[in-house]
Design a protein around this motif. Structure first.
Motif, PDB file in Angstrom:
ATOM      1  N   TRP A  75       0.816  -1.221   0.000  1.00  0.00           N
ATOM      2  CA  TRP A  75       0.000   0.000   0.000  1.00  0.00           C
ATOM      3  C   TRP A  75       0.850   1.271   0.000  1.00  0.00           C
ATOM      4  N   CYS A  76       2.139   1.147   0.179  1.00  0.00           N
ATOM      5  CA  CYS A  76       3.056   2.283   0.313  1.00  0.00           C
ATOM      6  C   CYS A  76       3.471   2.775  -1.069  1.00  0.00           C
ATOM      7  N   SER A  77       3.057   3.986  -1.451  1.00  0.00           N
ATOM      8  CA  SER A  77       3.359   4.477  -2.800  1.00  0.00           C
ATOM      9  C   SER A  77       4.854   4.681  -3.048  1.00  0.00           C
ATOM     10  N   PRO A  78       5.663   5.209  -2.106  1.00  0.00           N
ATOM     11  CA  PRO A  78       7.107   5.267  -2.387  1.00  0.00           C
ATOM     12  C   PRO A  78       7.726   3.873  -2.532  1.00  0.00           C
ATOM     13  N   CYS A  79       7.199   2.895  -1.787  1.00  0.00           N
ATOM     14  CA  CYS A  79       7.685   1.517  -1.918  1.00  0.00           C
ATOM     15  C   CYS A  79       7.408   1.001  -3.329  1.00  0.00           C
ATOM     16  N   ARG A  80       6.190   1.211  -3.800  1.00  0.00           N
ATOM     17  CA  ARG A  80       5.833   0.778  -5.155  1.00  0.00           C
ATOM     18  C   ARG A  80       6.707   1.473  -6.186  1.00  0.00           C
ATOM     19  N   ALA A  81       6.957   2.757  -5.989  1.00  0.00           N
ATOM     20  CA  ALA A  81       7.728   3.530  -6.967  1.00  0.00           C
ATOM     21  C   ALA A  81       9.181   3.072  -7.061  1.00  0.00           C
ATOM     22  N   GLU A  82       9.766   2.581  -5.965  1.00  0.00           N
ATOM     23  CA  GLU A  82      11.174   2.192  -6.018  1.00  0.00           C
ATOM     24  C   GLU A  82      11.394   0.733  -6.413  1.00  0.00           C
ATOM     25  N   LEU A  86      14.815  -1.192  -7.694  1.00  0.00           N
ATOM     26  CA  LEU A  86      15.423  -2.309  -6.953  1.00  0.00           C
ATOM     27  C   LEU A  86      15.613  -3.514  -7.877  1.00  0.00           C
ATOM     28  N   GLN A  87      14.630  -3.772  -8.732  1.00  0.00           N
ATOM     29  CA  GLN A  87      14.744  -4.874  -9.689  1.00  0.00           C
ATOM     30  C   GLN A  87      15.918  -4.634 -10.641  1.00  0.00           C
ATOM     31  N   ALA A  88      16.065  -3.416 -11.125  1.00  0.00           N
ATOM     32  CA  ALA A  88      17.169  -3.089 -12.034  1.00  0.00           C
ATOM     33  C   ALA A  88      18.517  -3.281 -11.332  1.00  0.00           C
ATOM     34  N   ILE A  89      18.615  -2.871 -10.063  1.00  0.00           N
ATOM     35  CA  ILE A  89      19.853  -3.053  -9.295  1.00  0.00           C
ATOM     36  C   ILE A  89      20.134  -4.541  -9.097  1.00  0.00           C
ATOM     37  N   HIS A  90      19.093  -5.312  -8.826  1.00  0.00           N
ATOM     38  CA  HIS A  90      19.246  -6.767  -8.686  1.00  0.00           C
ATOM     39  C   HIS A  90      19.821  -7.369  -9.972  1.00  0.00           C
ATOM     40  N   PRO A 162      10.798   7.503  -2.877  1.00  0.00           N
ATOM     41  CA  PRO A 162      11.459   6.349  -3.466  1.00  0.00           C
ATOM     42  C   PRO A 162      12.929   6.624  -3.781  1.00  0.00           C
ATOM     43  N   MET A 163      13.756   5.613  -3.543  1.00  0.00           N
ATOM     44  CA  MET A 163      15.146   5.685  -3.975  1.00  0.00           C
ATOM     45  C   MET A 163      15.170   5.358  -5.468  1.00  0.00           C
ATOM     46  N   ARG A 164      16.024   6.036  -6.186  1.00  0.00           N
ATOM     47  CA  ARG A 164      16.168   5.791  -7.618  1.00  0.00           C
ATOM     48  C   ARG A 164      17.421   4.970  -7.890  1.00  0.00           C
ATOM     49  N   ARG A 165      17.478   4.401  -9.062  1.00  0.00           N
ATOM     50  CA  ARG A 165      18.519   3.444  -9.437  1.00  0.00           C
ATOM     51  C   ARG A 165      19.933   3.955  -9.150  1.00  0.00           C
ATOM     52  N   GLU A 166      20.271   5.139  -9.591  1.00  0.00           N
ATOM     53  CA  GLU A 166      21.643   5.634  -9.415  1.00  0.00           C
ATOM     54  C   GLU A 166      21.956   5.866  -7.939  1.00  0.00           C
ATOM     55  N   TYR A 167      20.972   6.318  -7.183  1.00  0.00           N
ATOM     56  CA  TYR A 167      21.172   6.514  -5.751  1.00  0.00           C
ATOM     57  C   TYR A 167      21.438   5.171  -5.063  1.00  0.00           C
ATOM     58  N   ILE A 168      20.641   4.162  -5.401  1.00  0.00           N
ATOM     59  CA  ILE A 168      20.836   2.836  -4.829  1.00  0.00           C
ATOM     60  C   ILE A 168      22.214   2.308  -5.218  1.00  0.00           C
ATOM     61  N   ALA A 169      22.562   2.461  -6.479  1.00  0.00           N
ATOM     62  CA  ALA A 169      23.865   1.980  -6.962  1.00  0.00           C
ATOM     63  C   ALA A 169      25.005   2.654  -6.211  1.00  0.00           C
ATOM     64  N   SER A 170      24.845   3.929  -5.878  1.00  0.00           N
ATOM     65  CA  SER A 170      25.907   4.644  -5.154  1.00  0.00           C
ATOM     66  C   SER A 170      26.095   4.084  -3.740  1.00  0.00           C
ATOM     67  N   LYS A 171      25.074   3.484  -3.189  1.00  0.00           N
ATOM     68  CA  LYS A 171      25.157   2.849  -1.875  1.00  0.00           C
ATOM     69  C   LYS A 171      25.669   1.410  -1.963  1.00  0.00           C
ATOM     70  N   VAL A 172      25.358   0.734  -3.073  1.00  0.00           N
ATOM     71  CA  VAL A 172      25.695  -0.675  -3.259  1.00  0.00           C
ATOM     72  C   VAL A 172      27.151  -0.859  -3.680  1.00  0.00           C
ATOM     73  N   ARG A 173      27.642  -0.022  -4.582  1.00  0.00           N
ATOM     74  CA  ARG A 173      29.002  -0.195  -5.125  1.00  0.00           C
ATOM     75  C   ARG A 173      30.079  -0.303  -4.043  1.00  0.00           C
TER      76      ARG A 173
END
Length: 178
Positions: A75-82, A86-90, A162-173
């Motif tokens: 039900w969380c819209s930011p969760c749905r948006a990110e 997350l799938q792309a980062i996976h 929502p976190m976006r792909r590049e932001y997530i990648a900057s945390k994951v790398r």
């Protein structure tokens, strides 16, 4: 004397208006991802949750992998948006040792499964049906995401989205480059 009261009145109204605009801007930013929120630090608390196939997943079994642990709800819209990011980062970093665990909080398995199918998610979805693990991690709002290194140490926490792909990648790398 009337003119000075009028000017003083205008100054007060202008000051209040500026303070109101600044307050609203600050409050609006709180729904954006923010790092370093209070919560557990050091070793990530161990847990066991089941995935959608009823297989147990123990965090400590993932030592040697970088782990992105995301707490969310359908039900969380930011969760749905990110979720697509997350799938792309996976897909981008999964073969490099990244494991994404998305722990759904307090929702029925059937609804979670429909959500996963709709978004074509292929990373591990866990069911925290009692909210016990979310409490263990002191989750106060969702989405909340923990970035855990290969040694099981929490390196960052992001509340909001929502976190976006590049932001997530900057945390994951950095986790993968250890």
């Amino acid at each position: 004397m009337g003119t000075s009261r009028w000017i003083l009145g205008k100054s007060v109204i202008l000051t209040i208006s500026i303070l109101l605009v600044v307050s609203l801007a600050v409050a609006g930013c709180q729904s954006s991802p923010q790092s370093n929120e209070p919560g557990p630090t050091g070793s990530a608390p161990d847990f066991v949750l089941t995935d959608l196939d009823n297989h147990p997943v123990r965090l400590s079994d993932l030592r040697g992998h970088a782990v992105l642990l995301n707490f969310w709800a359908t039900w969380c819209s930011p969760c749905r948006a990110e979720m697509p990011d997350l799938q792309a980062i996976h897909e981008e970093y999964g073969d490099d040792g990244l494991v994404i665990l998305a722990a759904n909080i307090n929702e029925p398995k059937e609804g979670v499964q429909e959500f996963v199918t709709h978004y074509s998610l292929t990373f591990r979805i866990l069911l925290d049906s009692s909210g016990q693990v979310a409490r263990l991690y002191q989750v106060r709002g969702i989405p909340t995401t923990f970035f855990i290194d290969r040694d099981g140490i929490i390196r960052d926490r992001v509340v909001g989205g929502p976190m976006r792909r590049e932001y997530i990648a900057s945390k994951v790398r950095p986790l993968l480059n250890q």
